[in-house]
Design an enzyme around this catalytic site. Structure first.
Site, PDB file in Angstrom:
ATOM      1  CG  LEU A 125      -1.964   1.131   1.258  1.00 59.27           C
ATOM      2  CD1 LEU A 125      -2.994   0.915   0.155  1.00 59.27           C
ATOM      3  CD2 LEU A 125      -2.652   1.185   2.612  1.00 59.27           C
ATOM      4  CG  HIS A 229       8.820   4.315   7.683  1.00 58.69           C
ATOM      5  ND1 HIS A 229       8.300   5.527   7.282  1.00 58.69           N
ATOM      6  CD2 HIS A 229      10.090   4.284   7.204  1.00 58.69           C
ATOM      7  CE1 HIS A 229       9.215   6.193   6.597  1.00 58.69           C
ATOM      8  NE2 HIS A 229      10.308   5.461   6.528  1.00 58.69           N
TER       9      HIS A 229
END
Length: 335
Positions: A125, A229
Site C-alpha cells: 500500500l 515507519h
C-alpha cells in the site's frame, strides 16, 4: 473519479515511479524494472485465472479516470511461504526466577520462525504524497478487502500484513544497523532485494540460530522493535480499523510489526453486501459508499454515492461506467 483497477504490464513506468518514491525498506516495491515487470505479468495472469489460486499475486492501481494518472498501488497475495519461506522474528516472553533469592525476571527474546505458511497477505500500500488525504488511501486499502470478499475461497482463512519498520530521516535503519547487519554483512538494500528475488536460502544460512536477548541490544534497536515507519502510521490505523492486530511477529531486517485478522472477520469483507445494480440519472445519498464488482476477473472499485433500496443499489451512469457494470449486474457495497 478515482478508480481502483487491476495492474498489468502496461503499468511498468507508473509502478517504477511509485517504487522510487516509496524509499528504502519497502520490500514489495523494489526499484528494479525487471522484478516489477515480472510482478505485473503475474498480476495479469492472476486476475485472468491463468495460474494456480495459491500462486496468485493481485496488484491494484489507483487511477484518476479523467487523466489516466496512477497515484497509488496495493496488492493481495493469495498465499505466502509456499514456494519460499516467510521468515520473521517472534518476540518471545521468557520468565526466569530464583526462589532462594526471591528474584523473578521477565526477559524478551527474538526467535527466527516460519509460521505464516499458506496465509494470505495484503500489502504494497503506497500513495503519492499529494494523494494521502481526502480518502484515497482508505479507498485503495479497502479495495483489497473487497477483492478478497468477492471470491473468498481464493484466499486463506487468515490474512496478514507486514508494516515497514522505523528508518531515520537520513535513511538509516536502527534495527538493521545494530542487529541484522551483524548477521547479514551486506547493505540493507541488497538484503532487501535478495528477499524479494531469491529463494531466501541466504536467510536460513546466516540468520541467528539461537534466541537474541532484547535486553542485550543497544537502546536504538530496542526502541524500534515492533514500531511502524512514520509513513506507515496511517496504514496501521486503517488496518486496525478493519480488525487487524499485532501477532508478536516482526520483520527480521527492520523489526516492523506483522498484524493479522481472520479473513471473514475483516470488517469490509464481513459488512459489504451483494446488491443488484439499477442505473438512474440522479442518486440521492448523503454519503458515498464503497462499491466494487463481485468477481476477481476485471475487478474494479470506487467510492461514490449510491442509494440502497432493499436488495438493489442505485448508481448513476458515471459510476456504473467506472465499474464497467450494467443494470442487473451484481456489485458489492459497503456504506
Amino acid at each position: 473519479m478515482l478508480v481502483v483497477r487491476p495492474a498489468g504490464p502496461g503499468d511498468l513506468d507508473s509502478l517504477l515511479e511509485l517504487a522510487i518514491l516509496s524509499g528504502p525498506g519497502f520490500t514489495s516495491l523494489p526499484e528494479d524494472p525487471d522484478q516489477l515487470s515480472e510482478r505485473l505479468d503475474l498480476s495479469r495472469d492472476s486476475f485472468m485465472g491463468k495460474i494456480e489460486a495459491q500462486e496468485r499475486w493481485y496488484t491494484l492501481m489507483l487511477e484518476e479516470s479523467e487523466t489516466g494518472d496512477v497515484d497509488g498501488v496495493g496488492s493481495v497475495k493469495a498465499a505466502v511461504g509456499l514456494n519460499r519461506p516467510f521468515f520473521s522474528f517472534r518476540v518471545v516472553n521468557n520468565t526466569q526466577s530464583s526462589p532462594s533469592l526471591g528474584i523473578k525476571l521477565e526477559q524478551k527474546t527474538l526467535v527466527l520462525v516460519n509460521e505464516c505458511t499458506g496465509w494470505s497477505e495484503v500489502g504494497s500500500l503506497f500513495l503519492k504524497a499529494d494523494r494521502r488525504k481526502g480518502g484515497a488511501g482508505r479507498l485503495l486499502s479497502q479495495s483489497r478487502y473487497m477483492l478478497i470478499g468477492a471470491e473468498p475461497d481464493l484466499f486463506a482463512d487468515t490474512v496478514l500484513a507486514e508494516l515497514r519498520g522505523v528508518f531515520t530521516p537520513d535513511g538509516a535503519c536502527p534495527f538493521w544497523d545494530h542487529v541484522a547487519h551483524k548477521f547479514f554483512p551486506m547493505e540493507f538494500d541488497e538484503a532487501d532485494r535478495m528477499t524479494g528475488s531469491t529463494d531466501k536460502q541466504f536467510i536460513l544460512d546466516l540468520a541467528p540460530r539461537h534466541p537474541v536477548y532484547i535486553e542485550l541490544l543497544p537502546e536504538p534497536a530496542r526502541a524500534v522493535i515492533g514500531k511502524v515507519h512514520p509513513q506507515g502510521v496511517p496504514a496501521m490505523a486503517l488496518l486496525e480499523s478493519e480488525g487487524f492486530r499485532p501477532n508478536g511477529l516482526v520483520d527480521i531486517f527492520d523489526a516492523g510489526p506483522t498484524v493479522t485478522c481472520r479473513r471473514d472477520d475483516i470488517r469490509t469483507v464481513r459488512d459489504a453486501r451483494r446488491l443488484t445494480v439499477k442505473i438512474e440519472t440522479e442518486v440521492e445519498a448523503e454519503l458515498p459508499s464503497l462499491i466494487s464488482t463481485d468477481h476477481v476477473t476485471g475487478f474494479r472499485a470506487v467510492r461514490q454515492k449510491a442509494a440502497i433500496d432493499d436488495e438493489t443499489v442505485i448508481l448513476n451512469a458515471e459510476t456504473a461506467a467506472a465499474l464497467k457494470v450494467r443494470a442487473g449486474d451484481t456489485v458489492r457495497v459497503k456504506s
